[in-house]
Design a protein around this motif. Sequence first.
Motif, mmCIF file in Angstrom:
data_model
loop_
_atom_site.group_PDB
_atom_site.id
_atom_site.type_symbol
_atom_site.label_atom_id
_atom_site.label_comp_id
_atom_site.label_asym_id
_atom_site.label_seq_id
_atom_site.Cartn_x
_atom_site.Cartn_y
_atom_site.Cartn_z
ATOM 1 N N ALA A 273 51.766 78.691 44.370
ATOM 2 C CA ALA A 273 50.963 79.921 44.317
ATOM 3 C C ALA A 273 51.831 81.167 44.217
ATOM 4 C CB ALA A 273 50.060 79.991 45.543
ATOM 5 N N ASP A 274 52.971 81.153 44.913
ATOM 6 C CA ASP A 274 53.803 82.359 44.905
ATOM 7 C C ASP A 274 54.687 82.451 43.657
ATOM 8 O OD1 ASP A 274 55.222 80.169 45.585
ATOM 9 O OD2 ASP A 274 56.348 81.073 47.236
ATOM 10 N N GLN A 275 54.584 81.481 42.784
ATOM 11 C CA GLN A 275 55.345 81.533 41.522
ATOM 12 C C GLN A 275 54.380 81.542 40.339
ATOM 13 O OE1 GLN A 275 58.510 78.533 41.380
ATOM 14 N NE2 GLN A 275 58.708 78.701 43.591
ATOM 15 N N GLY A 276 53.340 82.334 40.474
ATOM 16 C CA GLY A 276 52.374 82.446 39.377
ATOM 17 C C GLY A 276 51.629 81.148 39.122
ATOM 18 N N PHE A 277 51.451 80.350 40.164
ATOM 19 C CA PHE A 277 50.767 79.052 40.064
ATOM 20 C C PHE A 277 51.497 78.114 39.102
ATOM 21 C CE2 PHE A 277 47.370 81.811 41.655
ATOM 22 C CZ PHE A 277 46.987 81.088 42.761
ATOM 23 N N ALA A 278 52.827 78.134 39.200
ATOM 24 C CA ALA A 278 53.624 77.227 38.363
ATOM 25 C C ALA A 278 53.380 75.786 38.801
ATOM 26 C CB ALA A 278 55.109 77.570 38.505
ATOM 27 N N VAL A 279 53.458 74.883 37.840
ATOM 28 C CA VAL A 279 53.275 73.456 38.119
ATOM 29 C C VAL A 279 54.514 72.935 38.858
ATOM 30 C CG1 VAL A 279 53.095 71.194 37.001
ATOM 31 C CG2 VAL A 279 51.739 73.129 36.155
ATOM 32 N N ASP A 280 54.291 72.102 39.876
ATOM 33 C CA ASP A 280 55.370 71.599 40.719
ATOM 34 C C ASP A 280 55.736 70.169 40.274
ATOM 35 O OD1 ASP A 280 56.997 70.707 42.730
ATOM 36 O OD2 ASP A 280 55.739 71.471 44.378
ATOM 37 N N THR A 281 56.748 70.080 39.422
ATOM 38 C CA THR A 281 57.112 68.772 38.853
ATOM 39 C C THR A 281 57.482 67.771 39.948
ATOM 40 O OG1 THR A 281 57.913 69.822 36.855
ATOM 41 C CG2 THR A 281 58.690 67.589 37.257
ATOM 42 N N GLU A 282 58.241 68.242 40.932
ATOM 43 C CA GLU A 282 58.705 67.310 41.967
ATOM 44 C C GLU A 282 57.537 66.755 42.778
ATOM 45 O OE1 GLU A 282 61.477 65.758 41.944
ATOM 46 O OE2 GLU A 282 61.776 67.005 40.167
ATOM 47 N N ALA A 283 56.554 67.610 43.046
ATOM 48 C CA ALA A 283 55.377 67.143 43.798
ATOM 49 C C ALA A 283 54.610 66.111 42.968
ATOM 50 C CB ALA A 283 54.489 68.326 44.160
ATOM 51 N N ILE A 284 54.566 66.308 41.651
ATOM 52 C CA ILE A 284 53.877 65.333 40.788
ATOM 53 C C ILE A 284 54.644 64.006 40.829
ATOM 54 C CG2 ILE A 284 53.327 64.753 38.376
ATOM 55 C CD1 ILE A 284 52.687 67.739 37.964
ATOM 56 N N ARG A 285 55.980 64.114 40.693
ATOM 57 C CA ARG A 285 56.809 62.894 40.721
ATOM 58 C C ARG A 285 56.560 62.118 42.014
ATOM 59 N NH1 ARG A 285 61.474 62.398 37.910
ATOM 60 N NH2 ARG A 285 61.744 64.640 37.770
ATOM 61 N N ALA A 286 56.520 62.859 43.122
ATOM 62 C CA ALA A 286 56.365 62.213 44.432
ATOM 63 C C ALA A 286 54.979 61.574 44.586
ATOM 64 C CB ALA A 286 56.609 63.232 45.539
ATOM 65 N N ALA A 287 54.004 62.078 43.842
ATOM 66 C CA ALA A 287 52.624 61.589 44.007
ATOM 67 C C ALA A 287 52.338 60.339 43.174
ATOM 68 C CB ALA A 287 51.643 62.695 43.627
ATOM 69 N N ILE A 288 53.234 60.027 42.253
ATOM 70 C CA ILE A 288 52.980 58.876 41.363
ATOM 71 C C ILE A 288 53.041 57.568 42.151
ATOM 72 C CG2 ILE A 288 53.928 57.566 39.402
ATOM 73 C CD1 ILE A 288 54.777 60.257 38.191
ATOM 74 N N THR A 289 52.053 56.713 41.916
ATOM 75 C CA THR A 289 52.055 55.382 42.533
ATOM 76 C C THR A 289 51.854 54.350 41.418
ATOM 77 O OG1 THR A 289 49.661 55.131 42.773
ATOM 78 C CG2 THR A 289 50.784 56.353 44.513
ATOM 79 N N ASP A 290 51.804 53.085 41.803
ATOM 80 C CA ASP A 290 51.581 52.033 40.801
ATOM 81 C C ASP A 290 50.198 52.147 40.162
ATOM 82 O OD1 ASP A 290 54.024 51.113 41.361
ATOM 83 O OD2 ASP A 290 53.373 49.468 42.675
ATOM 84 N N ARG A 291 49.313 52.867 40.833
ATOM 85 C CA ARG A 291 47.944 52.995 40.313
ATOM 86 C C ARG A 291 47.756 54.207 39.406
ATOM 87 N NH1 ARG A 291 44.435 53.313 45.381
ATOM 88 N NH2 ARG A 291 42.778 53.587 43.860
ATOM 89 N N THR A 292 48.778 55.078 39.352
ATOM 90 C CA THR A 292 48.625 56.300 38.547
ATOM 91 C C THR A 292 48.525 55.944 37.071
ATOM 92 O OG1 THR A 292 50.031 57.417 40.148
ATOM 93 C CG2 THR A 292 49.565 58.595 38.097
ATOM 94 N N ARG A 293 47.472 56.406 36.450
ATOM 95 C CA ARG A 293 47.263 56.072 35.033
ATOM 96 C C ARG A 293 47.332 57.312 34.138
ATOM 97 N NH1 ARG A 293 44.223 51.840 32.859
ATOM 98 N NH2 ARG A 293 45.055 50.538 34.506
ATOM 99 N N VAL A 294 46.913 58.482 34.692
ATOM 100 C CA VAL A 294 46.827 59.695 33.865
ATOM 101 C C VAL A 294 47.350 60.902 34.639
ATOM 102 C CG1 VAL A 294 45.230 61.343 32.760
ATOM 103 C CG2 VAL A 294 44.776 58.895 32.570
ATOM 104 N N LEU A 295 48.129 61.746 33.941
ATOM 105 C CA LEU A 295 48.418 63.101 34.436
ATOM 106 C C LEU A 295 47.631 64.047 33.544
ATOM 107 C CD1 LEU A 295 49.954 65.310 36.020
ATOM 108 C CD2 LEU A 295 51.807 65.094 34.349
ATOM 109 N N LEU A 296 46.729 64.817 34.152
ATOM 110 C CA LEU A 296 45.928 65.780 33.393
ATOM 111 C C LEU A 296 46.506 67.167 33.620
ATOM 112 C CD1 LEU A 296 43.425 66.658 31.738
ATOM 113 C CD2 LEU A 296 42.114 66.638 33.875
ATOM 114 N N LEU A 297 46.993 67.766 32.538
ATOM 115 C CA LEU A 297 47.527 69.132 32.621
ATOM 116 C C LEU A 297 46.625 70.066 31.831
ATOM 117 C CD1 LEU A 297 51.353 68.527 31.966
ATOM 118 C CD2 LEU A 297 50.240 68.896 34.182
ATOM 119 N N ASN A 298 46.721 71.345 32.148
ATOM 120 C CA ASN A 298 45.971 72.366 31.411
ATOM 121 C C ASN A 298 46.902 73.567 31.231
ATOM 122 O OD1 ASN A 298 43.479 74.769 32.511
ATOM 123 N ND2 ASN A 298 43.960 74.184 30.436
#
Length: 394
Positions: A151-176
Amino acid sequence: MGFSPKYSCASTRLEAQGSDLWAVHTDAMAQLEAGADIIMMSVGDPDLPTIERIIEHAVTSLYRGRTHYSPGMGELHLRETIAEIETQASGKLTTPDQVIVFPGATNAVFSTLSCLLDADDELIVVEPAYVGYEGIFSTIGSAVIRIPALADQGFAVDTEAIRAAITDRTRVLLLNTPGNPAGNIIPEDQLRSLSELCYDRDIWLVCDEVYSMITFEHKHISARKAANTLENIIVIDGLSKSHAMTGWRLGWAVAPAAVAQRLLSFTSATVFGCSQFIQDAAAFAMKNDGEYIQGITQEYRERRDYACKRIREIDGLNCQVPQAGMFLMIDVSAVSPDGFQFARALLDEQGVSVLPGEGFGEITRQFVRLSLTHPVKVLDQAFARIEAYVRNLP
Ligand SMILES: Cc1ncc(COP(=O)(O)O)c(C=O)c1O
Protein backbone atom coordinates in the motif's frame (compact mmCIF):
# COMPACT_ATOMS: atom_id res chain seq x y z
CA MET A 1 -47.19 -29.63 -0.79
CA GLY A 2 -45.43 -26.78 -2.63
CA PHE A 3 -42.43 -26.75 -4.88
CA SER A 4 -39.21 -26.87 -2.93
CA PRO A 5 -36.51 -25.06 -4.94
CA LYS A 6 -32.97 -26.41 -4.89
CA TYR A 7 -30.10 -24.51 -6.47
CA SER A 8 -26.59 -25.38 -7.53
CA CYS A 9 -23.61 -24.81 -5.24
CA ALA A 10 -22.35 -22.13 -7.66
CA SER A 11 -25.62 -20.21 -7.46
CA THR A 12 -25.74 -20.58 -3.69
CA ARG A 13 -22.16 -19.31 -3.34
CA LEU A 14 -23.04 -16.32 -5.54
CA GLU A 15 -26.10 -15.49 -3.45
CA ALA A 16 -24.03 -15.69 -0.27
CA GLN A 17 -21.73 -12.93 -1.49
CA GLY A 18 -22.02 -9.77 0.56
CA SER A 19 -24.17 -7.19 -1.15
CA ASP A 20 -23.13 -4.44 1.27
CA LEU A 21 -20.49 -3.19 -1.09
CA TRP A 22 -23.04 -1.82 -3.52
CA ALA A 23 -25.49 -0.65 -0.85
CA VAL A 24 -24.38 2.99 -0.99
CA HIS A 25 -24.23 2.96 -4.79
CA THR A 26 -27.66 1.33 -5.15
CA ASP A 27 -29.13 3.83 -2.75
CA ALA A 28 -27.50 6.69 -4.66
CA MET A 29 -28.92 5.40 -7.96
CA ALA A 30 -32.41 5.20 -6.47
CA GLN A 31 -32.15 8.77 -5.16
CA LEU A 32 -30.84 9.99 -8.51
CA GLU A 33 -33.71 8.36 -10.35
CA ALA A 34 -36.13 10.00 -7.93
CA GLY A 35 -34.69 13.37 -8.96
CA ALA A 36 -32.25 14.04 -6.09
CA ASP A 37 -29.08 16.07 -6.69
CA ILE A 38 -26.51 13.25 -6.50
CA ILE A 39 -23.01 13.19 -7.99
CA MET A 40 -22.28 9.56 -8.95
CA MET A 41 -18.62 8.67 -8.57
CA SER A 42 -19.06 5.04 -7.59
CA VAL A 43 -19.09 3.27 -10.92
CA GLY A 44 -16.56 2.80 -13.71
CA ASP A 45 -18.72 3.65 -16.69
CA PRO A 46 -17.15 6.44 -18.76
CA ASP A 47 -19.29 9.58 -19.00
CA LEU A 48 -18.00 10.17 -22.52
CA PRO A 49 -20.18 8.81 -25.30
CA THR A 50 -18.95 6.26 -27.84
CA ILE A 51 -17.74 8.38 -30.74
CA GLU A 52 -20.16 8.93 -33.55
CA ARG A 53 -18.11 7.30 -36.31
CA ILE A 54 -18.15 4.01 -34.42
CA ILE A 55 -21.91 4.23 -33.94
CA GLU A 56 -22.38 5.03 -37.64
CA HIS A 57 -20.24 2.04 -38.57
CA ALA A 58 -22.36 -0.26 -36.41
CA VAL A 59 -25.58 1.09 -37.93
CA THR A 60 -24.27 0.69 -41.48
CA SER A 61 -23.21 -2.82 -40.59
CA LEU A 62 -26.71 -3.59 -39.30
CA TYR A 63 -28.23 -2.33 -42.57
CA ARG A 64 -25.72 -4.46 -44.47
CA GLY A 65 -27.35 -7.45 -42.86
CA ARG A 66 -24.65 -8.25 -40.33
CA THR A 67 -27.24 -9.69 -38.00
CA HIS A 68 -26.48 -13.39 -38.15
CA TYR A 69 -24.58 -15.92 -36.06
CA SER A 70 -20.88 -15.25 -35.85
CA PRO A 71 -18.09 -17.84 -35.47
CA GLY A 72 -17.41 -18.82 -31.85
CA MET A 73 -13.84 -17.46 -32.06
CA GLY A 74 -15.14 -14.13 -33.36
CA GLU A 75 -15.13 -12.52 -36.81
CA LEU A 76 -11.85 -13.19 -38.60
CA HIS A 77 -11.34 -9.55 -39.63
CA LEU A 78 -11.64 -8.43 -35.98
CA ARG A 79 -9.26 -11.15 -34.79
CA GLU A 80 -6.80 -10.11 -37.51
CA THR A 81 -7.00 -6.50 -36.31
CA ILE A 82 -6.44 -7.52 -32.68
CA ALA A 83 -3.59 -9.86 -33.69
CA GLU A 84 -1.86 -7.02 -35.58
CA ILE A 85 -2.18 -4.65 -32.62
CA GLU A 86 -1.00 -7.38 -30.26
CA THR A 87 2.00 -8.15 -32.49
CA GLN A 88 3.02 -4.51 -32.27
CA ALA A 89 2.38 -4.20 -28.53
CA SER A 90 4.19 -7.41 -27.58
CA GLY A 91 6.89 -7.47 -30.25
CA LYS A 92 5.91 -11.12 -30.77
CA LEU A 93 4.15 -12.40 -33.85
CA THR A 94 0.50 -12.94 -32.91
CA THR A 95 -1.87 -14.78 -35.25
CA PRO A 96 -5.70 -14.74 -35.35
CA ASP A 97 -5.84 -18.33 -34.06
CA GLN A 98 -4.43 -16.95 -30.81
CA VAL A 99 -7.23 -14.41 -30.47
CA ILE A 100 -10.76 -15.15 -29.27
CA VAL A 101 -13.57 -12.63 -28.87
CA PHE A 102 -15.97 -12.47 -25.91
CA PRO A 103 -18.92 -10.27 -24.95
CA GLY A 104 -16.76 -8.16 -22.62
CA ALA A 105 -13.57 -8.70 -20.65
CA THR A 106 -15.55 -9.97 -17.64
CA ASN A 107 -16.83 -12.86 -19.72
CA ALA A 108 -13.32 -13.44 -21.07
CA VAL A 109 -11.97 -13.70 -17.51
CA PHE A 110 -14.84 -15.98 -16.48
CA SER A 111 -14.44 -18.26 -19.49
CA THR A 112 -10.67 -18.40 -19.11
CA LEU A 113 -10.71 -19.20 -15.39
CA SER A 114 -13.48 -21.75 -15.97
CA CYS A 115 -11.22 -23.58 -18.42
CA LEU A 116 -8.21 -23.53 -16.10
CA LEU A 117 -9.53 -24.16 -12.59
CA ASP A 118 -11.29 -26.88 -10.68
CA ALA A 119 -12.92 -26.43 -7.30
CA ASP A 120 -9.97 -27.96 -5.44
CA ASP A 121 -7.37 -25.73 -7.16
CA GLU A 122 -5.98 -22.47 -5.86
CA LEU A 123 -5.93 -19.13 -7.62
CA ILE A 124 -3.72 -16.27 -6.47
CA VAL A 125 -4.97 -12.71 -6.84
CA VAL A 126 -3.41 -9.45 -5.72
CA GLU A 127 -5.53 -7.12 -3.62
CA PRO A 128 -6.89 -4.52 -4.02
CA ALA A 129 -8.59 -6.25 -6.95
CA TYR A 130 -11.45 -5.47 -9.32
CA VAL A 131 -14.74 -6.23 -7.50
CA GLY A 132 -16.15 -8.00 -10.55
CA TYR A 133 -13.77 -10.92 -9.98
CA GLU A 134 -15.59 -11.96 -6.80
CA GLY A 135 -18.65 -13.30 -8.61
CA ILE A 136 -16.39 -15.24 -10.97
CA PHE A 137 -14.47 -16.75 -8.07
CA SER A 138 -17.68 -17.71 -6.31
CA THR A 139 -19.09 -19.37 -9.41
CA ILE A 140 -15.98 -21.43 -10.07
CA GLY A 141 -15.54 -22.27 -6.41
CA SER A 142 -11.77 -22.75 -6.28
CA ALA A 143 -9.78 -21.46 -3.31
CA VAL A 144 -8.70 -17.82 -3.66
CA ILE A 145 -5.40 -16.83 -2.08
CA ARG A 146 -5.37 -13.06 -1.63
CA ILE A 147 -2.00 -11.35 -1.62
CA PRO A 148 -2.03 -7.75 -0.37
CA ALA A 149 -0.22 -5.22 -2.55
CA LEU A 150 2.32 -2.85 -1.00
CA ALA A 151 0.00 0.00 0.00
CA ASP A 152 2.78 2.44 0.81
CA GLN A 153 4.43 1.84 -2.57
CA GLY A 154 1.50 2.84 -4.74
CA PHE A 155 -0.07 -0.61 -4.30
CA ALA A 156 2.86 -2.28 -6.03
CA VAL A 157 2.58 -6.04 -6.52
CA ASP A 158 4.64 -8.02 -3.98
CA THR A 159 6.47 -10.70 -5.96
CA GLU A 160 8.01 -12.33 -2.90
CA ALA A 161 4.63 -12.66 -1.18
CA ILE A 162 3.24 -14.30 -4.33
CA ARG A 163 6.21 -16.69 -4.47
CA ALA A 164 5.68 -17.60 -0.82
CA ALA A 165 1.97 -18.25 -1.38
CA ILE A 166 2.44 -20.79 -4.18
CA THR A 167 1.54 -24.36 -3.25
CA ASP A 168 1.16 -27.61 -5.19
CA ARG A 169 -2.48 -26.67 -5.72
CA THR A 170 -1.80 -23.25 -7.26
CA ARG A 171 -3.06 -23.28 -10.82
CA VAL A 172 -3.53 -19.60 -11.78
CA LEU A 173 -2.01 -16.22 -10.96
CA LEU A 174 -4.51 -13.51 -11.90
CA LEU A 175 -2.95 -10.10 -12.42
CA ASN A 176 -4.52 -6.82 -13.48
CA THR A 177 -2.31 -4.14 -14.97
CA PRO A 178 -2.99 -1.23 -15.11
CA GLY A 179 -4.91 -1.96 -11.95
CA ASN A 180 -8.44 -1.21 -10.88
CA PRO A 181 -8.85 0.38 -8.33
CA ALA A 182 -5.34 1.72 -7.63
CA GLY A 183 -4.24 2.68 -11.16
CA ASN A 184 -0.85 1.00 -10.65
CA ILE A 185 1.20 -0.35 -13.56
CA ILE A 186 3.26 -3.51 -13.03
CA PRO A 187 6.77 -2.75 -14.36
CA GLU A 188 8.12 -4.87 -17.22
CA ASP A 189 10.90 -6.57 -15.26
CA GLN A 190 8.50 -7.55 -12.48
CA LEU A 191 6.01 -8.94 -15.00
CA ARG A 192 8.84 -10.91 -16.58
CA SER A 193 9.93 -12.42 -13.29
CA LEU A 194 6.33 -13.24 -12.36
CA SER A 195 5.78 -14.93 -15.71
CA GLU A 196 9.00 -16.95 -15.22
CA LEU A 197 7.96 -17.88 -11.70
CA CYS A 198 4.61 -19.09 -13.03
CA TYR A 199 6.19 -20.98 -15.89
CA ASP A 200 8.65 -22.76 -13.60
CA ARG A 201 5.85 -23.79 -11.23
CA ASP A 202 3.33 -24.90 -13.91
CA ILE A 203 1.01 -22.01 -13.20
CA TRP A 204 -1.07 -20.09 -15.72
CA LEU A 205 -0.59 -16.32 -15.72
CA VAL A 206 -3.86 -14.59 -16.63
CA CYS A 207 -3.39 -10.85 -17.05
CA ASP A 208 -6.40 -8.52 -17.28
CA GLU A 209 -5.26 -5.41 -19.16
CA VAL A 210 -8.52 -3.54 -19.82
CA TYR A 211 -6.95 -0.19 -18.88
CA SER A 212 -3.99 -0.72 -21.23
CA MET A 213 -4.90 2.27 -23.38
CA ILE A 214 -5.47 4.79 -20.58
CA THR A 215 -2.02 5.42 -19.12
CA PHE A 216 -0.36 8.66 -18.07
CA GLU A 217 3.37 8.99 -17.29
CA HIS A 218 4.38 5.42 -18.12
CA LYS A 219 3.29 3.24 -21.00
CA HIS A 220 1.44 0.03 -20.28
CA ILE A 221 3.52 -3.11 -20.74
CA SER A 222 1.62 -6.25 -21.62
CA ALA A 223 2.42 -9.56 -19.91
CA ARG A 224 2.97 -10.95 -23.42
CA LYS A 225 5.63 -8.34 -24.08
CA ALA A 226 7.37 -8.91 -20.76
CA ALA A 227 7.33 -12.71 -20.82
CA ASN A 228 10.12 -14.74 -22.38
CA THR A 229 7.82 -17.64 -23.11
CA LEU A 230 4.12 -17.40 -23.89
CA GLU A 231 3.00 -20.99 -23.28
CA ASN A 232 1.35 -20.18 -19.95
CA ILE A 233 0.25 -16.58 -20.64
CA ILE A 234 -3.30 -15.39 -21.36
CA VAL A 235 -3.91 -11.68 -21.79
CA ILE A 236 -7.39 -10.17 -21.64
CA ASP A 237 -8.42 -6.76 -22.93
CA GLY A 238 -11.50 -4.99 -24.24
CA LEU A 239 -13.04 -1.78 -25.50
CA SER A 240 -15.29 -0.86 -22.55
CA LYS A 241 -13.00 1.66 -20.93
CA SER A 242 -10.65 2.85 -23.66
CA HIS A 243 -13.37 3.49 -26.24
CA ALA A 244 -16.22 4.31 -23.84
CA MET A 245 -18.05 1.21 -25.09
CA THR A 246 -19.14 -0.49 -21.86
CA GLY A 247 -22.61 -1.27 -23.19
CA TRP A 248 -21.37 -2.82 -26.43
CA ARG A 249 -19.87 -5.78 -24.55
CA LEU A 250 -16.71 -6.47 -26.46
CA GLY A 251 -13.55 -8.04 -25.07
CA TRP A 252 -11.02 -10.66 -26.08
CA ALA A 253 -8.31 -13.00 -24.90
CA VAL A 254 -4.93 -13.58 -26.52
CA ALA A 255 -3.62 -17.02 -25.68
CA PRO A 256 -1.61 -19.91 -27.15
CA ALA A 257 -3.65 -21.42 -30.02
CA ALA A 258 -4.33 -24.63 -28.08
CA VAL A 259 -5.71 -22.60 -25.16
CA ALA A 260 -7.82 -20.55 -27.57
CA GLN A 261 -9.37 -23.81 -28.80
CA ARG A 262 -10.29 -24.73 -25.22
CA LEU A 263 -11.82 -21.28 -24.77
CA LEU A 264 -13.70 -21.77 -28.03
CA SER A 265 -15.34 -24.95 -26.74
CA PHE A 266 -16.32 -23.16 -23.54
CA THR A 267 -17.70 -20.04 -25.21
CA SER A 268 -19.51 -22.14 -27.83
CA ALA A 269 -21.37 -23.79 -24.96
CA THR A 270 -22.16 -20.53 -23.18
CA VAL A 271 -22.25 -17.51 -25.51
CA PHE A 272 -22.37 -19.02 -28.99
CA GLY A 273 -20.75 -16.07 -30.74
CA CYS A 274 -20.86 -12.29 -30.36
CA SER A 275 -22.93 -9.91 -32.53
CA GLN A 276 -21.53 -9.38 -36.00
CA PHE A 277 -22.29 -5.66 -36.22
CA ILE A 278 -20.65 -4.99 -32.86
CA GLN A 279 -17.53 -6.83 -33.94
CA ASP A 280 -17.47 -4.83 -37.19
CA ALA A 281 -17.70 -1.60 -35.20
CA ALA A 282 -15.02 -2.82 -32.78
CA ALA A 283 -12.57 -3.51 -35.60
CA PHE A 284 -13.34 -0.12 -37.11
CA ALA A 285 -12.81 1.52 -33.71
CA MET A 286 -9.42 -0.10 -33.21
CA LYS A 287 -8.20 0.83 -36.69
CA ASN A 288 -9.19 4.48 -36.34
CA ASP A 289 -8.56 5.34 -32.73
CA GLY A 290 -5.12 7.01 -32.59
CA GLU A 291 -6.30 10.57 -32.03
CA TYR A 292 -9.26 9.49 -29.95
CA ILE A 293 -7.17 7.52 -27.45
CA GLN A 294 -4.77 10.45 -27.11
CA GLY A 295 -7.71 12.76 -26.39
CA ILE A 296 -9.39 10.49 -23.86
CA THR A 297 -6.10 9.86 -22.05
CA GLN A 298 -5.43 13.59 -21.85
CA GLU A 299 -8.94 14.15 -20.48
CA TYR A 300 -8.54 11.49 -17.72
CA ARG A 301 -5.10 12.84 -16.89
CA GLU A 302 -6.47 16.36 -16.40
CA ARG A 303 -9.23 14.97 -14.20
CA ARG A 304 -6.74 12.93 -12.19
CA ASP A 305 -4.44 15.92 -11.66
CA TYR A 306 -7.35 18.12 -10.65
CA ALA A 307 -8.75 15.51 -8.25
CA CYS A 308 -5.37 14.86 -6.61
CA LYS A 309 -4.82 18.59 -6.12
CA ARG A 310 -8.23 19.00 -4.47
CA ILE A 311 -7.69 15.96 -2.23
CA ARG A 312 -4.34 17.29 -1.05
CA GLU A 313 -6.07 20.52 -0.05
CA ILE A 314 -8.51 18.70 2.24
CA ASP A 315 -7.11 18.15 5.73
CA GLY A 316 -7.31 14.46 6.68
CA LEU A 317 -7.60 13.00 3.16
CA ASN A 318 -4.77 11.43 1.22
CA CYS A 319 -4.36 9.83 -2.17
CA GLN A 320 -1.63 8.16 -4.16
CA VAL A 321 -1.45 9.42 -7.70
CA PRO A 322 -2.75 6.71 -10.07
CA GLN A 323 -0.57 6.02 -13.11
CA ALA A 324 -3.43 4.85 -15.29
CA GLY A 325 -7.14 4.23 -15.59
CA MET A 326 -10.14 6.18 -14.42
CA PHE A 327 -10.14 5.71 -10.65
CA LEU A 328 -8.55 7.20 -7.60
CA MET A 329 -8.24 5.72 -4.13
CA ILE A 330 -8.66 8.11 -1.21
CA ASP A 331 -7.26 7.16 2.18
CA VAL A 332 -9.87 8.23 4.73
CA SER A 333 -8.26 6.58 7.77
CA ALA A 334 -7.56 9.93 9.45
CA VAL A 335 -11.21 10.97 9.41
CA SER A 336 -13.32 7.81 9.43
CA PRO A 337 -13.23 4.31 10.96
CA ASP A 338 -13.55 2.82 7.47
CA GLY A 339 -14.41 3.55 3.86
CA PHE A 340 -17.93 2.20 4.23
CA GLN A 341 -18.93 4.67 6.93
CA PHE A 342 -17.28 7.51 5.00
CA ALA A 343 -19.14 6.60 1.79
CA ARG A 344 -22.47 6.20 3.61
CA ALA A 345 -22.26 9.53 5.40
CA LEU A 346 -20.92 11.37 2.34
CA LEU A 347 -23.96 10.26 0.36
CA ASP A 348 -26.41 11.02 3.19
CA GLU A 349 -25.01 14.44 3.99
CA GLN A 350 -23.66 15.74 0.70
CA GLY A 351 -25.12 13.62 -2.10
CA VAL A 352 -21.82 12.28 -3.44
CA SER A 353 -21.63 8.54 -4.15
CA VAL A 354 -18.24 6.81 -3.86
CA LEU A 355 -17.40 3.11 -3.47
CA PRO A 356 -16.14 1.75 -0.12
CA GLY A 357 -12.64 0.30 -0.46
CA GLU A 358 -13.38 -2.94 1.37
CA GLY A 359 -14.96 -4.34 -1.80
CA PHE A 360 -11.47 -4.47 -3.35
CA GLY A 361 -9.97 -6.29 -0.38
CA GLU A 362 -9.21 -5.96 3.30
CA ILE A 363 -6.16 -3.83 2.48
CA THR A 364 -8.32 -0.95 1.26
CA ARG A 365 -10.90 -1.07 4.05
CA GLN A 366 -9.96 2.48 5.03
CA PHE A 367 -10.16 3.82 1.50
CA VAL A 368 -12.91 4.88 -0.85
CA ARG A 369 -12.72 4.69 -4.64
CA LEU A 370 -13.72 7.65 -6.69
CA SER A 371 -14.41 7.38 -10.42
CA LEU A 372 -13.07 10.14 -12.65
CA THR A 373 -16.13 9.89 -14.83
CA HIS A 374 -17.04 13.56 -14.75
CA PRO A 375 -15.54 16.66 -16.34
CA VAL A 376 -13.49 18.98 -14.13
CA LYS A 377 -16.50 21.30 -13.74
CA VAL A 378 -18.46 18.53 -11.99
CA LEU A 379 -15.38 17.33 -10.07
CA ASP A 380 -15.15 20.88 -8.72
CA GLN A 381 -18.67 20.60 -7.28
CA ALA A 382 -18.00 17.09 -5.97
CA PHE A 383 -14.87 18.19 -4.12
CA ALA A 384 -16.61 21.24 -2.68
CA ARG A 385 -19.13 18.79 -1.17
CA ILE A 386 -16.46 16.33 -0.01
CA GLU A 387 -14.56 19.21 1.59
CA ALA A 388 -17.71 20.44 3.36
CA TYR A 389 -18.41 16.91 4.63
CA VAL A 390 -14.89 16.45 6.02
CA ARG A 391 -14.83 19.95 7.53
CA ASN A 392 -18.06 19.26 9.41
CA LEU A 393 -16.81 16.03 10.95
CA PRO A 394 -16.54 16.14 14.75
C1 LIG B 1 -10.06 -4.84 -14.17
C2 LIG B 1 -11.33 -4.91 -14.92
N1 LIG B 1 -11.56 -5.96 -15.72
C3 LIG B 1 -12.70 -6.06 -16.42
C4 LIG B 1 -13.68 -5.09 -16.32
C5 LIG B 1 -14.94 -5.24 -17.09
O1 LIG B 1 -14.72 -5.10 -18.45
P1 LIG B 1 -15.91 -5.42 -19.49
O2 LIG B 1 -16.83 -4.24 -19.46
O3 LIG B 1 -15.20 -5.54 -20.79
O4 LIG B 1 -16.56 -6.66 -19.05
C6 LIG B 1 -13.49 -3.99 -15.49
C7 LIG B 1 -14.56 -2.97 -15.33
O5 LIG B 1 -14.60 -2.19 -14.42
C8 LIG B 1 -12.28 -3.89 -14.79
O6 LIG B 1 -12.05 -2.85 -13.99
